[in-house]
Design an enzyme around this catalytic site. Structure first.
Site, PDB file in Angstrom:
ATOM      1  N   LYS A 138      21.824 -33.134  38.083  1.00 41.94           N
ATOM      2  CA  LYS A 138      21.027 -31.948  38.369  1.00 41.94           C
ATOM      3  C   LYS A 138      20.137 -32.124  39.624  1.00 41.94           C
ATOM      4  O   LYS A 138      20.175 -31.326  40.553  1.00 41.94           O
ATOM      5  CB  LYS A 138      20.624 -31.339  37.334  1.00 41.94           C
ATOM      6  CG  LYS A 138      19.968 -30.060  37.333  1.00 41.94           C
ATOM      7  CD  LYS A 138      19.393 -29.427  36.206  1.00 41.94           C
ATOM      8  CE  LYS A 138      19.000 -28.161  36.406  1.00 41.94           C
ATOM      9  NZ  LYS A 138      18.693 -27.279  35.107  1.00 41.94           N
ATOM     10  N   PHE A 171      19.458 -34.860  26.672  1.00 40.82           N
ATOM     11  CA  PHE A 171      20.220 -33.625  26.126  1.00 40.82           C
ATOM     12  C   PHE A 171      21.306 -33.278  26.907  1.00 40.82           C
ATOM     13  O   PHE A 171      21.297 -33.209  27.986  1.00 40.82           O
ATOM     14  CB  PHE A 171      19.286 -32.354  26.174  1.00 40.82           C
ATOM     15  CG  PHE A 171      19.863 -31.011  25.699  1.00 40.82           C
ATOM     16  CD1 PHE A 171      20.099 -30.778  24.326  1.00 40.82           C
ATOM     17  CD2 PHE A 171      20.024 -29.911  26.700  1.00 40.82           C
ATOM     18  CE1 PHE A 171      20.616 -29.920  24.134  1.00 40.82           C
ATOM     19  CE2 PHE A 171      20.437 -28.971  26.130  1.00 40.82           C
ATOM     20  CZ  PHE A 171      20.763 -28.600  24.744  1.00 40.82           C
ATOM     21  N   GLN A 172      22.479 -33.159  26.288  1.00 41.41           N
ATOM     22  CA  GLN A 172      23.648 -32.900  26.723  1.00 41.41           C
ATOM     23  C   GLN A 172      24.223 -33.849  27.961  1.00 41.41           C
ATOM     24  O   GLN A 172      24.814 -33.653  28.767  1.00 41.41           O
ATOM     25  CB  GLN A 172      23.889 -31.446  27.567  1.00 41.41           C
ATOM     26  CG  GLN A 172      23.865 -30.330  26.487  1.00 41.41           C
ATOM     27  CD  GLN A 172      24.049 -28.921  27.042  1.00 41.41           C
ATOM     28  OE1 GLN A 172      24.219 -28.773  28.211  1.00 41.41           O
ATOM     29  NE2 GLN A 172      24.679 -28.040  26.195  1.00 41.41           N
ATOM     30  N   GLU A 205      36.015 -24.637  28.141  1.00 43.18           N
ATOM     31  CA  GLU A 205      36.273 -25.261  29.296  1.00 43.18           C
ATOM     32  C   GLU A 205      37.675 -25.922  29.334  1.00 43.18           C
ATOM     33  O   GLU A 205      38.351 -26.181  30.124  1.00 43.18           O
ATOM     34  CB  GLU A 205      35.372 -26.660  29.205  1.00 43.18           C
ATOM     35  CG  GLU A 205      33.930 -26.168  29.614  1.00 43.18           C
ATOM     36  CD  GLU A 205      33.187 -25.910  28.462  1.00 43.18           C
ATOM     37  OE1 GLU A 205      31.703 -25.499  28.498  1.00 43.18           O
ATOM     38  OE2 GLU A 205      33.560 -25.776  27.307  1.00 43.18           O
ATOM     39  N   MET A 227      58.410 -26.988  15.293  1.00 45.91           N
ATOM     40  CA  MET A 227      59.207 -28.318  15.779  1.00 45.91           C
ATOM     41  C   MET A 227      58.675 -29.294  14.493  1.00 45.91           C
ATOM     42  O   MET A 227      59.402 -30.084  14.230  1.00 45.91           O
ATOM     43  CB  MET A 227      58.571 -28.810  16.925  1.00 45.91           C
ATOM     44  CG  MET A 227      59.467 -29.991  17.663  1.00 45.91           C
ATOM     45  SD  MET A 227      61.097 -29.520  17.847  1.00 45.91           S
ATOM     46  CE  MET A 227      61.052 -28.691  19.513  1.00 45.91           C
TER      47      MET A 227
END
Length: 580
Positions: free
Chosen positions: A160, A110-111, A48, A478
């Site tokens: 959802k 969940f999630q 993502e 760097m």
């Protein structure tokens, strides 16, 4: 219609052509609707974070908002780095995230994650939609907020059950957002005051930023017309490269910590500094107390909160850069386009002396590829092509900004404010999706590139022929440079160990791998990369301990630069320029 169908219809009505995303349980209804249409193309990413960076590259190279679709919980939290990157660099994004059903919110389902709470500090605005009747209007409002005023990312969290429920769809033209109507037209008294300052200035400088590019191509055209007609030198932030052409007569190059000597000295010595769409980032200003100490300061910005936030200015002008420059040009023309010709000629002679220092001088090698040489050759061989450049973050990023020239806006995509390692590869894919026939090159360091290397799978799947030009010094370059110069050469964990064989890695992804370590072979290898019809991973083995100069040490002023080879070769003394 269902909430999921509303989402897809809203995207169509907003003119969205591409969505970057990754499916999951909380967004499956939306993915099911995407499956049943052919107007919007979906790019399946491998992570993502990569989706958001792809959307950033797409947005930065087109001027259109990038769109992302992720699931709840880890899908949304993986997007946070990209959201923060877009916020700091003012990139317009609309991120749609799934959420657990409304009746499960707060139960540690969940999630489940508090996506709105987590992303509030790293978005321009965000919403949790709890009513399907409000869903379409919220999406349209999201596009308005993301693109108006100072652009930035927004997030819309969609449970959802809201995606399954039915409601009434409303079109974009039925939406009004009265509470967010940023001012775009400048105050004309302030414009007149700026014109008068231009007329009387003896040592003026235009300091330009990403806001010029965000305003659109007309802003860049107006900037060039005014600067060239008034004979005013132009410098730019990292994000503003391309707003004024690198071949322009007034071009000073980038300023700031790794900016060019002439740009930093001009900013330090000017008597009028006009900031146009820039925000006085600490990497630009150096020590605040000594930033452009003897100048009158003007700041043009569409974001009122940016004016006097870091540097106190004598004149602040709130407005869109393009509209403001149009009024400045009109008023200045009506007043006869007056300037102090002799003083400006003297000022530009001083600038020419600073340029003669040749601050990008480096010690050449016939046996080892210097990173500066690699980018010089890349520039020489590609500058006349239809080319877009993205970068990762580190030394290679600064060398790319120094050695690559940009004639137009929207051709340079890099992570400026957040400095996100792993940005360049996915961003290059987003650019390539937007410009399928163009040459898209990601200038990378091996350490940064590995952070999102999985997106080569995306490039292969969607036939995006991106070229990954890796300057491989087997170091966190760097970090190693700062450790050498500031931390007593104590190289704490700044070596890249157990690196993959990038040619074999390319073959594992199914793309082409090229390795080059001899300067004599470099041109042929670059041309092989360019001509290959598909993605390429180019492993350019470069000098391991090269430092990036010029460099303003942390806490120093613009006239306290370290110049590396230019300094050791005595060219400063030769040209009579003082290094304090």
């Amino acid at each position: 219609m269902s909430g999921a169908k509303m989402v897809v219809q809203a995207l169509k009505d907003q003119g969205v052509e591409v969505v970057f995303g990754y499916p999951g349980g909380a967004v499956l209804p939306i993915y099911d609707e995407l499956f049943q249409q052919n107007d919007i193309r979906h790019i399946l990413v491998r992570h993502e974070q990569g989706a958001v960076h792809m959307a950033e590259g797409y947005a930065r190279s087109t001027g259109k908002p990038g769109v992302v679709l992720v699931t709840s919980g880890p899908g949304a939290t993986n997007a946070v780095t990209g959201l923060t990157d877009a916020l700091l660099d003012s990139i317009p994004l609309v991120v749609l995230s799934g959420q657990v059903p409304t009746f499960l919110i707060g139960t540690d389902g969940f999630q489940e994650a508090d996506t709105v709470g987590i992303t509030r500090p790293c978005t321009k605005h965000n919403w949790l939609v709890k009513d399907t009747e409000k869903l379409a209007a919220t999406i349209h409002e999201g596009f308005h907020v993301a693109t108006k005023g100072r652009p930035g990312p927004v997030l819309i969290d969609i449970p959802k059950d809201i995606q399954f429920a039915e409601g009434t769809y409303v079109a974009p033209d039925a939406i009004r957002v009265p509470h967010y109507q940023p001012r775009t037209a400048p105050d004309m008294d302030a414009v007149a005051q700026l014109v008068q300052m231009i007329e009387t200035a003896e040592r003026p400088v235009f300091y330009t930023g990403g806001g010029v590019i965000n305003s659109g191509p007309e802003a860049s055209r107006l900037l060039r017309e005014i600067a060239d007609a008034a004979n005013i030198p132009v410098t730019s932030t990292l994000m503003g490269l391309g707003a004024y052409p690198a071949s322009g007569k007034g071009w000073l190059g980038m300023l700031g910590m790794h900016g060019l000597y002439e740009a930093n000295m001009a900013m330090h010595g000017c008597d009028l500094m006009v900031s146009i769409g820039a925000r006085f980032d600490d990497r630009v200003t150096g020590r605040l107390a000594d930033f452009s100490p003897n100048s009158k300061k003007v700041h043009i910005d569409i974001d009122p909160s940016s004016i006097n936030k870091i540097i106190h200015v004598d004149l602040g002008i709130v407005g869109d850069v393009g509209k403001t420059l149009a009024e400045v040009l009109r008023v200045w023309t009506e007043r006869g386009r007056k300037v102090k010709t002799e003083a400006l000629a003297s000022w530009n002679r001083q600038v020419a002396e600073w340029k003669a220092v040749r601050c990008l001088t480096y010690k050449p090698s016939s046996s080892t590829i210097k990173p500066q040489y690699a980018l010089e050759r890349l520039e020489a061989l590609t500058k006349d092509m239809d080319r877009y450049i993205t970068t990762e973050v580190g030394q290679h990023q600064m060398w790319a900004a120094q050695f690559l020239g940009f004639e137009d806006p929207n051709r340079w995509m890099t992570s400026g404010g957040l400095g996100t390692m792993g940005y360049g590869l996915p961003a290059s894919i987003g650019v390539q999706i937007a410009h399928p026939d163009a040459l898209v090159i990601n200038v990378a360091g091996e350490a940064s590139w590995l952070m999102n290397m999985q997106e080569m799978g995306t490039a292969m799947q969607f036939r995006a022929p991106v070229k990954q030009f890796i300057l491989n010094n087997e170091r966190l370059g760097m970090v190693r440079q700062w450790q050498e110069l500031i931390h007593g050469e104590r190289y704490s964990h700044s070596w890249s160990e157990s690196l993959p064989d990038f040619v074999k890695l390319a073959e594992a992804f199914g793309c082409k791998g090229i390795q080059c370590k001899d300067p004599a072979d470099l041109d042929d290898a670059i041309m092989e990369m360019i001509r290959y019809d598909g993605p390429v991973i180019f492993d350019c083995l470069v000098e391991k301990h090269e430092n990036c100069f010029p460099m303003i040490p942390s806490g120093k002023a613009h006239n306290e630069m370290l110049l590396g080879e230019a300094e050791t070769q005595g060219v400063i003394e030769t040209h009579g320029a003082a290094l304090v």
